[in-house]
Write a protein that holds these residues in place. Structure first.
Motif, PDB file in Angstrom:
ATOM      1  N   ARG A 155      40.107  44.724  38.269  1.00 32.58           N
ATOM      2  CA  ARG A 155      40.828  43.896  37.853  1.00 32.58           C
ATOM      3  C   ARG A 155      41.279  42.783  38.395  1.00 32.58           C
ATOM      4  O   ARG A 155      41.325  42.240  39.480  1.00 32.58           O
ATOM      5  CB  ARG A 155      42.625  44.662  38.361  1.00 32.58           C
ATOM      6  CG  ARG A 155      41.981  46.591  38.067  1.00 32.58           C
ATOM      7  CD  ARG A 155      42.414  47.105  37.923  1.00 32.58           C
ATOM      8  NE  ARG A 155      44.093  47.654  37.536  1.00 32.58           N
ATOM      9  CZ  ARG A 155      45.438  48.336  37.965  1.00 32.58           C
ATOM     10  NH1 ARG A 155      45.109  49.409  38.548  1.00 32.58           N
ATOM     11  NH2 ARG A 155      46.699  47.370  37.795  1.00 32.58           N
ATOM     12  N   ARG A 156      41.677  41.842  37.627  1.00 34.17           N
ATOM     13  CA  ARG A 156      41.394  40.232  38.129  1.00 34.17           C
ATOM     14  C   ARG A 156      42.926  39.622  38.043  1.00 34.17           C
ATOM     15  O   ARG A 156      43.533  38.294  38.840  1.00 34.17           O
ATOM     16  CB  ARG A 156      40.969  39.329  36.931  1.00 34.17           C
ATOM     17  CG  ARG A 156      39.604  39.261  36.707  1.00 34.17           C
ATOM     18  CD  ARG A 156      39.251  38.738  38.496  1.00 34.17           C
ATOM     19  NE  ARG A 156      37.339  39.324  37.565  1.00 34.17           N
ATOM     20  CZ  ARG A 156      36.946  38.231  37.091  1.00 34.17           C
ATOM     21  NH1 ARG A 156      36.675  37.432  36.754  1.00 34.17           N
ATOM     22  NH2 ARG A 156      35.575  38.918  36.656  1.00 34.17           N
ATOM     23  N   VAL A 188      35.392  40.160  46.677  1.00 32.10           N
ATOM     24  CA  VAL A 188      36.582  40.689  45.896  1.00 32.10           C
ATOM     25  C   VAL A 188      37.520  40.296  46.388  1.00 32.10           C
ATOM     26  O   VAL A 188      38.350  39.820  44.791  1.00 32.10           O
ATOM     27  CB  VAL A 188      37.071  42.372  46.673  1.00 32.10           C
ATOM     28  CG1 VAL A 188      38.222  43.162  45.348  1.00 32.10           C
ATOM     29  CG2 VAL A 188      35.665  43.346  45.988  1.00 32.10           C
ATOM     30  N   TYR A 189      38.138  39.219  47.028  1.00 29.99           N
ATOM     31  CA  TYR A 189      39.023  38.380  47.135  1.00 29.99           C
ATOM     32  C   TYR A 189      38.585  36.732  47.025  1.00 29.99           C
ATOM     33  O   TYR A 189      39.525  36.586  45.750  1.00 29.99           O
ATOM     34  CB  TYR A 189      39.219  38.261  49.003  1.00 29.99           C
ATOM     35  CG  TYR A 189      40.501  37.438  48.768  1.00 29.99           C
ATOM     36  CD1 TYR A 189      41.189  37.169  48.902  1.00 29.99           C
ATOM     37  CD2 TYR A 189      40.133  35.775  49.629  1.00 29.99           C
ATOM     38  CE1 TYR A 189      42.966  36.799  49.275  1.00 29.99           C
ATOM     39  CE2 TYR A 189      41.152  34.835  49.530  1.00 29.99           C
ATOM     40  CZ  TYR A 189      42.484  34.952  49.208  1.00 29.99           C
ATOM     41  OH  TYR A 189      43.070  34.595  50.329  1.00 29.99           O
ATOM     42  N   ARG A 195      40.661  32.868  39.916  1.00 29.27           N
ATOM     43  CA  ARG A 195      41.519  32.203  39.068  1.00 29.27           C
ATOM     44  C   ARG A 195      43.400  31.931  39.394  1.00 29.27           C
ATOM     45  O   ARG A 195      44.383  32.752  37.984  1.00 29.27           O
ATOM     46  CB  ARG A 195      41.259  33.545  37.783  1.00 29.27           C
ATOM     47  CG  ARG A 195      39.933  33.541  36.914  1.00 29.27           C
ATOM     48  CD  ARG A 195      39.558  34.679  36.431  1.00 29.27           C
ATOM     49  NE  ARG A 195      38.245  34.562  36.099  1.00 29.27           N
ATOM     50  CZ  ARG A 195      38.081  35.450  35.041  1.00 29.27           C
ATOM     51  NH1 ARG A 195      38.573  35.998  34.115  1.00 29.27           N
ATOM     52  NH2 ARG A 195      36.911  34.827  34.680  1.00 29.27           N
ATOM     53  N   ARG A 196      43.153  32.437  39.763  1.00 27.10           N
ATOM     54  CA  ARG A 196      45.156  32.496  40.757  1.00 27.10           C
ATOM     55  C   ARG A 196      45.166  31.204  41.401  1.00 27.10           C
ATOM     56  O   ARG A 196      44.648  30.271  41.723  1.00 27.10           O
ATOM     57  CB  ARG A 196      45.099  33.499  42.192  1.00 27.10           C
ATOM     58  CG  ARG A 196      44.704  34.882  41.270  1.00 27.10           C
ATOM     59  CD  ARG A 196      45.562  35.767  40.849  1.00 27.10           C
ATOM     60  NE  ARG A 196      46.755  35.728  40.992  1.00 27.10           N
ATOM     61  CZ  ARG A 196      46.865  36.483  41.342  1.00 27.10           C
ATOM     62  NH1 ARG A 196      46.701  37.870  41.317  1.00 27.10           N
ATOM     63  NH2 ARG A 196      48.445  37.054  41.805  1.00 27.10           N
ATOM     64  N   CYS A 265      46.745  46.296  42.947  1.00 21.41           N
ATOM     65  CA  CYS A 265      45.538  45.574  44.601  1.00 21.41           C
ATOM     66  C   CYS A 265      44.169  46.557  44.199  1.00 21.41           C
ATOM     67  O   CYS A 265      44.177  47.476  42.777  1.00 21.41           O
ATOM     68  CB  CYS A 265      45.976  46.863  45.884  1.00 21.41           C
ATOM     69  SG  CYS A 265      46.120  48.481  45.986  1.00 21.41           S
ATOM     70  N   VAL A 266      43.103  45.526  44.931  1.00 22.76           N
ATOM     71  CA  VAL A 266      42.063  46.320  44.578  1.00 22.76           C
ATOM     72  C   VAL A 266      41.951  47.402  46.044  1.00 22.76           C
ATOM     73  O   VAL A 266      41.658  46.302  47.193  1.00 22.76           O
ATOM     74  CB  VAL A 266      40.826  45.132  44.189  1.00 22.76           C
ATOM     75  CG1 VAL A 266      39.518  46.219  44.123  1.00 22.76           C
ATOM     76  CG2 VAL A 266      41.033  44.498  42.962  1.00 22.76           C
TER      77      VAL A 266
END
Length: 339
Positions: A155-156, A188-189, A195-196, A265-266
């Motif tokens: 999930r992005r 993952v981070y 994209r943030r 969260c992931v």
């Protein structure tokens, strides 16, 4: 056609379950039932297959059913010996060895029942096979869906990456198993951060308290490991109270809600642990996807059995009731044979 229709129903239930929440064990069962009925439909269709095809398929199936368990038991025993050599003789490391020996034991009982022609032993073996068949079906459902779950896209839109602790070496050093989680957490981070906006960059939570044989909380050693490899210290949040996976999730969730209420969260753990961690996250009310980091191949069999056993006992009321019903059926068969 009936088997195909039933398979289609379970496949629809599986699809609906995944859309509703990926983190449900019922999804694994629906998928397993769909595949089972599809297989039964294909077997029933062998009667209409071209000459020779049906016979070939039946021969292959018989070979797999007869030689497969022997080969599997041998591989499990070999893996168990390797686990003991590399990881020590802790009970959790003996699971694959015990499973392999247990399979050989069941095959020995089957042979004894056939040779002795004992009705009692035959009923005992039949009952045992029914219980093992049920447990094996659930195990295959667990493994199959865990494999699929581990390959779902990340999930992005998550605000946090939560890395679960797993113990330290010598009371302060990060072991390879935990290092694998932390390296995966960095990946993952980076995926989330690219994209943030600058003011909405994600945070990474290292989760783990201090055990009785540890010199510092796991979360601090985990954070130090990341910072030493260039990860920005200001993007790390340390959750240093937890002692179990459940507490990892609950305490990390509390930190996320305090800072960014309603955030997603992931969660990062090892791949063999990902699906059970997802079930636990759902139970704890954590809105998060779980991803796994690589684990040494020899570690997989025992670790997967341990994870499955925990999930099996999580639903112990239903599972033990079904196993009890199968044993009762065996008891009734014995009584009927004795009359």
């Amino acid at each position: 056609m009936f088997a195909y229709a039933v398979a289609a129903v379970f496949l629809l239930l599986f699809g609906a379950g995944v859309l509703r929440d990926r983190r449900r064990f019922s999804n694994a069962v629906y998928l397993g039932l769909a595949v089972t009925f599809l297989g039964l439909g294909l077997l029933a269709g062998l009667a209409d297959a071209p000459p020779g095809v049906g016979v070939t398929v039946v021969v292959i199936l018989l070979l797999v059913l007869s030689l497969g368990p022997v080969a599997l038991a041998g591989l499990l025993c070999a893996n168990g010996v390797k686990m003991v050599r590399k990881e020590g003789r802790r009970p959790a490391n003996l699971l694959s060895l015990l499973a392999g020996l247990g399979m050989f034991g069941v095959m020995g009982l089957m042979g004894a029942a056939v040779l002795s022609r004992s009705t009692t032993l035959g009923i005992v073996v039949g009952t045992l096979l029914m219980v093992l068949g049920y447990v094996s079906f659930l195990f295959l459902c667990f493994v199959g869906y865990a494999f699929l779950y581990g390959r779902m896209r990340i999930r992005r839109d998550a605000d946090y990456v939560v890395v679960l602790g797993s113990g330290l070496i010598g009371g302060r050093r990060v072991p390879p198993l935990l290092a694998s989680r932390l390296d995966r957490g960095r990946e993952v981070y980076a995926t989330l951060a690219e994209r943030r906006e600058v003011d909405r960059q994600p945070l990474l939570i290292t989760s783990g308290g201090q055990g009785p044989d540890e010199e510092l909380p796991e979360s601090h050693a985990m954070a130090d490991y990341l910072v030493e490899r260039g990860f920005p210290a200001e993007r790390i949040v340390r959750e240093d109270r937890s002692r179990t996976t459940e507490e990892n999730l609950l305490f990390s969730h509390a930190l996320m809600e305090a800072e960014r209420p309603g955030s997603e969260c992931v969660i990062v753990t090892n791949n063999f642990h990902a699906f059970r961690a997802a079930l636990m996250a759902r139970k704890a009310g954590v809105n998060g996807q779980v991803v796994g980091s690589p684990t040494a191949a020899y570690f997989w069999p025992s670790a997967t059995m341990r994870e499955f056993a925990a999930v099996f006992l999580q639903y112990k009321t239903v599972n033990l009731a079904i196993c009890g019903a199968l044993v009762l059926m065996g008891g009734l068969a014995y009584i009927a044979a004795a009359v």
